[in-house]
Enzyme design. Structure first.
Site, PDB file in Angstrom:
ATOM      1  N   ASP A 332      -2.992  13.659  -4.954  1.00 35.02           N
ATOM      2  CA  ASP A 332      -2.694  12.872  -4.114  1.00 35.02           C
ATOM      3  C   ASP A 332      -3.125  13.369  -2.649  1.00 35.02           C
ATOM      4  O   ASP A 332      -3.407  14.784  -2.520  1.00 35.02           O
ATOM      5  CB  ASP A 332      -0.975  12.714  -4.031  1.00 35.02           C
ATOM      6  CG  ASP A 332      -0.770  11.382  -3.133  1.00 35.02           C
ATOM      7  OD1 ASP A 332      -1.421  10.728  -2.369  1.00 35.02           O
ATOM      8  OD2 ASP A 332       0.336  10.761  -3.342  1.00 35.02           O
ATOM      9  N   GLU A 532       6.557   5.351   1.884  1.00 34.31           N
ATOM     10  CA  GLU A 532       6.555   6.863   1.745  1.00 34.31           C
ATOM     11  C   GLU A 532       8.015   7.270   2.214  1.00 34.31           C
ATOM     12  O   GLU A 532       8.808   6.587   2.218  1.00 34.31           O
ATOM     13  CB  GLU A 532       5.369   7.575   2.062  1.00 34.31           C
ATOM     14  CG  GLU A 532       4.220   7.292   1.452  1.00 34.31           C
ATOM     15  CD  GLU A 532       2.848   7.986   1.514  1.00 34.31           C
ATOM     16  OE1 GLU A 532       3.307   9.509   1.306  1.00 34.31           O
ATOM     17  OE2 GLU A 532       1.931   7.625   1.735  1.00 34.31           O
TER      18      GLU A 532
HETATM   19  C1  BGC Z   1      -0.810   8.368   3.540  1.00 33.05           C
HETATM   20  C2  BGC Z   1      -2.009   7.864   4.148  1.00 33.05           C
HETATM   21  C3  BGC Z   1      -1.905   7.969   5.608  1.00 33.05           C
HETATM   22  C4  BGC Z   1      -1.480   9.541   6.037  1.00 33.05           C
HETATM   23  C5  BGC Z   1      -1.341   9.273   7.669  1.00 33.05           C
HETATM   24  C6  BGC Z   1      -0.467   9.736   4.079  1.00 33.05           C
HETATM   25  O1  BGC Z   1       0.584  10.448   3.369  1.00 33.05           O
HETATM   26  O2  BGC Z   1      -0.623   8.164   2.202  1.00 33.05           O
HETATM   27  O3  BGC Z   1      -2.527   6.861   3.431  1.00 33.05           O
HETATM   28  O4  BGC Z   1      -3.105   7.501   6.215  1.00 33.05           O
HETATM   29  O5  BGC Z   1      -0.211  10.008   5.412  1.00 33.05           O
HETATM   30  O6  BGC Z   1      -0.610  10.575   7.686  1.00 33.05           O
HETATM   31  C1  BGC Z   2       0.012   8.328  -1.287  1.00 33.80           C
HETATM   32  C2  BGC Z   2      -0.759   7.711  -2.236  1.00 33.80           C
HETATM   33  C3  BGC Z   2      -2.117   7.047  -1.802  1.00 33.80           C
HETATM   34  C4  BGC Z   2      -2.899   8.110  -0.977  1.00 33.80           C
HETATM   35  C5  BGC Z   2      -3.844   7.408  -0.400  1.00 33.80           C
HETATM   36  C6  BGC Z   2      -0.548   9.226  -0.452  1.00 33.80           C
HETATM   37  O1  BGC Z   2       0.098   9.614   0.626  1.00 33.80           O
HETATM   38  O2  BGC Z   2       1.077   9.001  -1.906  1.00 33.80           O
HETATM   39  O3  BGC Z   2      -0.074   6.612  -3.005  1.00 33.80           O
HETATM   40  O4  BGC Z   2      -2.891   6.388  -2.688  1.00 33.80           O
HETATM   41  O5  BGC Z   2      -1.889   8.616   0.004  1.00 33.80           O
HETATM   42  O6  BGC Z   2      -3.644   6.476   0.806  1.00 33.80           O
END
Ligand code: BGC
Ligand code: BGC
Length: 841
Positions: A332, A532
């Site tokens: 991830d 999240e």
């Molecule tokens: C998310 C990403 C997002 C990013 C922004 C990550 O935790 O999964 O998709 O664009 O944080 O900071």
């Molecule tokens: C998230 C994932 C996601 C990735 C890409 C991460 O922060 O936990 O679920 O697929 O970002 O956006």
């Protein structure tokens, strides 16, 4: 383990153990982590599902021949994935990168609302760069991963299906397959070939901000969906090249026990034994492997203190060796940087643990360099690197990627009429109908009768972003209005259309006021979007500022108007006052773009019949109060039909059973420090003053603090400084860990208004782990006078300034060098700023 979940878990455990007993496995206790911190496991107790793809000697020979011509640099490139906001097609060529992704906030040209053609053009550009051999190299085509987690949800105009928790209520695996198939088609129109879905988490604590991404708290229910979704997305295993058909590759996530963390904390630690790990969180992976899922994404979280992205026992010994997973494992978002001993720029540990591709969004270049070095100096054995590369190539070959040509030349590419196609919207609408759960039905308020005068109240009634939740156009799903959802139907629009078609009249009135008395009212309320950790809660209570519509319900009822409460939510929450204040109570979850599905069940047509009845069943137990270990009000599987009657006069207890602990990441709101936080003003240590009531004098009378209005009466505090350098501070004795928030583009967002000229230098600081990191905030002095602005300071800036983000005691300290006045209403973590401060000391 808490009681409520304990009961559920106990039931599940017995059946799950029985199901796995065929393996002749003897349950074992959790074992201590291996001495080297890479995690020890007992593979023998795990099931051993069949991987559906037979060995293919021709493919293996092809991979071998290809790899024989690849340099170490090219091999490393294959296992590194960069984010489109931080990588160019030229980089993809130079570094031979194997994959790109768009994170939740990334889009072509940085435009979240970029038209579909821009996505396709960018896909072509990355593809062309990847196969361009002019600078050397074998030219392996790149793959692009996207979070199509409830439809192709980053794209304007796509069909948005209910988030998984709502699908869990539908109890219909065949519907899930059709959703997967429709999603794959929509993804293919814009040129991507990989979705980071389905999330097959089994959430056990619904304070977790990602609980709605899971279908259910029940591993059996989740398992019954997994294969269907994967087949919908990828097609049947062995039915020919994936990209020849209307398909994409899937990724089950987040392996393992992302939904089992202590206190439901995002990216936290699952403190459970190996049998529980297997029977609750591991079970859905059996179905995933049997359906041939091509990729698995590891979790940010830990199991008994060891981060999964570095857990050799789980990733290699169990997932790959014992469970026969033959695709590749991707990490991830910078999760490798959280593995013990690693940084975002260097983490051989993950590769050694069995990771095959690093999601290194903005850190890919340094990571690439360190991996090349580690492969050359033997830190990473060549055999492991080769195995990772071979796994990536195997997936690319099963996709038919080498023969597929440019993204724009592939089947479905550019057929943008398929985005939000009527047949896809029909599937989504059916899913909405089937996901609705009726929790209360007293009297005969439902269905709404033909010819009725309907009042629709609540601020969420005509808000498509709100009903769609996180991971919608933007990462958090916030900051988007209805114009970004062409073709979509809000709850209000769906209700109004249906009532009008049946000869009645509907009125939208967010605050519930009316001129003509309605026959019935629907009050829409519930959660606002989050993703999240930003959705983590401390208790199972709807945020109190979202409880306002309860009053609307009571008022309407007092006037003799029957009330239907319609709840938008990602999870079960304590809302007894709303249940008491309504005649019928419907949980709509996060229905997505097809709000008409709600009306199909709630509103009768001219013939007196609705399109469908209530069939949805709770995919998780509903609590009687906001305590996590409190008793259950409605059990798992509960759901009324209109034939059921809730006993008249039933009154539920309205005591939430918990103190309002405030929301995580909010330090001050409406001018008030939040529970556990205090507001201070000082010029020197000696005149430090804690501000509790206002008006107040601080710093020996040189600073005056008064209430001022913002959004609500007295919703802010005004600080007027007569002379001297002063500091305004929010702090706590109990430090908070915001290191995970510092990992992306989350900011400290301060809602403030400059009221007069401000003299002297201005700086903004944070303190963590005893270290104060201070940034230049002269920009505050330049803000337009008299206007409210949400000023964001990226947390990364504070981290770079030396603040220990895992132990923050003072999230906000504003130092003003001289005279002047300003007002502050809110200080919180977020991504919703109007203006970002530059990272300058
Ligand atoms: C998310 C990403 C997002 C990013 C922004 C990550 O935790 O999964 O998709 O664009 O944080 O900071
Ligand atoms: C998230 C994932 C996601 C990735 C890409 C991460 O922060 O936990 O679920 O697929 O970002 O956006």
């Amino acid at each position: 383990m808490n009681m409520r979940h304990g009961v559920v878990a106990a039931l599940l455990l017995s059946s799950a153990v029985a199901a796995f007993a065929a393996d002749g496995a003897a349950p074992a206790d959790a074992k201590a982590p291996a001495a080297d911190g890479t995690g020890s496991v007992n593979p023998a107790i795990w099931p051993s599902p069949k991987w559906p793809f037979p060995a293919d000697p021709a493919m293996e020979a092809r991979i071998k021949a290809l790899m024989a011509r690849m340099t170490i640099e090219e091999k490393v490139g294959q296992i590194v994935q960069a984010d489109i906001a931080s990588v160019t097609p030229a980089d993809v060529k130079t570094y031979h990168l194997g994959s790109v992704l768009n994170g939740g906030n990334s889009a072509p040209g940085g435009n979240e609302e970029a038209p579909p053609i821009e996505w396709l053009k960018l896909a072509d550009a990355f593809y062309d760069a990847s196969v361009d051999k002019s600078g050397g190299g074998v030219g392996i085509p790149v793959i692009w991963g996207t979070d199509a987690v409830h439809g192709h949800s980053n794209i304007v105009g796509a069909t948005l299906f209910p988030h998984n928790i709502g699908l869990g209520a539908a109890r219909d695996p065949e519907l899930i397959r059709r959703i997967g198939a429709a999603t794959a088609i929509e993804i293919r129109t814009t040129g991507q070939e990989w979705t980071f879905a389905p999330t097959i988490t089994v959430p056990q604590d619904f304070r977790w901000g990602r609980a709605y991404e899971g279908y259910s708290s029940d591993p059996k229910l989740v398992s019954s969906y997994v294969g269907a979704m994967i087949r919908g997305l990828q097609g049947e295993p062995n039915s020919g090249a994936i990209l020849k058909g209307p398909h994409v590759i899937a990724s089950t996530k987040h392996f393992l026990a992302d939904g089992g963390t202590y206190e439901g904390r995002d990216q936290g630690d699952a403190r459970i034994d190996e049998v529980t790990l297997r029977d609750i969180h591991g079970m859905p992976y059996v179905a995933a492997i049997e359906a041939g899922v091509e990729t698995v994404m590891t979790s940010f979280s830990s199991w008994n203190g060891i981060k999964i992205a570095g857990h050799r026992g789980l990733v290699t010994e169990i997932l790959k060796e014992r469970m026969n997973f033959g695709g590749f494992v991707v990490t991830d978002w910078n999760a490798h940087g959280q593995v013990a001993g690693c940084t975002n720029a260097s983490c051989p540990q993950s590769l050694l643990a069995g990771i095959d591709m690093f999601m290194a969004p903005d850190t890919w270049k340094d990571l690439y360099a360190s991996l090349v070095k580690q492969a050359k100096d033997g830190t990473v054995p060549m055999a492991r690197l080769d195995d990772a590369v071979a796994r990536v190539l195997r997936v690319k070959m099963r996709m038919g990627l080498f023969e597929a040509g440019r993204p724009s030349s592939r089947p479905l590419s550019g057929k943008f009429q398929m985005l939000g196609a009527p047949e896809h919207r029909a599937v989504a609408r059916e899913a909405v109908r089937k996901s609705l759960v009726l929790l209360k039905n007293s009297g005969s308020v439902l269905p709404i009768k033909p010819g009725a005068k309907l009042l629709v109240a609540g601020d969420g009634a005509d808000d498509i972003a709100r009903q769609s939740g996180g991971w919608t156009i933007t990462w958090q799903g916030t900051g988007i209005d209805n114009s970004a959802f062409p073709g979509a139907t809000s709850l209000w629009k769906g209700l109004s259309d249906a009532v009008t078609a049946a000869g009645g009249r509907a009125q939208l009135s967010p605050d519930g006021s009316f001129t003509q008395k309605p026959d019935v009212a629907i009050v829409v309320f519930g959660e606002t979007p989050y993703a999240e950790f930003q959705g983590d809660l401390k208790t199972l209570r709807l945020r109190t500022e979202l409880e306002k519509p309860f009053e609307t319900m009571r008022k309407l009822k007092a006037q003799g108007i029957p009330v239907v409460a319609l709840m938008i939510t990602g999870r079960p929450l304590f809302v007894n006052p709303a249940i008491n204040a309504s005649d019928a109570f419907v949980v709509a979850w996060l229905p997505g773009s097809e709000g008409g599905g709600v009306a199909d069940v709630l509103v009768a047509g001219r013939n007196g019949k609705t399109v469908a009845g209530f069939t949805g069943k709770l995919p998780v137990a509903w609590p009687v109060n906001a305590k996590v270990d409190g008793p259950t009000l409605f059990p798992f599987g509960f759901g009324l039909t209109l034939a059921d009657q809730t006993p008249a006069g039933q009154k539920l207890p309205e005591d939430p059973g918990v103190e309002d602990a405030g929301a995580a990441g909010v330090f001050m709101d409406r001018g008030q420090p939040q529970p556990l936080w205090s507001l201070y003003v000082q010029q020197t240590e000696a005149d430090r003053t804690r501000i509790t009531t206002v008006p107040a004098k601080a710093a020996s009378g040189r600073v005056t603090v008064t209430p001022t209005d913002h959004v609500v009466q007295e919703g802010a505090r005004r600080f007027a400084i007569e002379s001297g350098a002063s500091r305004i501070e929010v702090s706590s004795h109990a430090p908070v860990d915001i290191s995970r928030e510092s990992n992306g583009d989350v900011a400290l967002v301060v809602s403030l208004r400059r009221d007069t000229a401000l003299t002297g230098p201005i700086s903004l600081a944070m303190q963590g782990g005893g270290k104060m990191g201070s940034l230049d905030a002269a920009a505050i002095g330049q803000l337009p006078q008299g206007e409210w602005v949400r000023l964001g300071v990226p947390l990364k800036c504070f981290a770079a300034a030396g603040v220990d983000m895992s132990s923050v005691q003072i999230p906000f300290a504003l130092s003003l060098g001289g005279r002047g006045a300003l007002s502050i209403s809110r200080v919180a973590l977020g991504t919703d700023s109007d203006k970002l401060l530059e990272c300058r000391k």
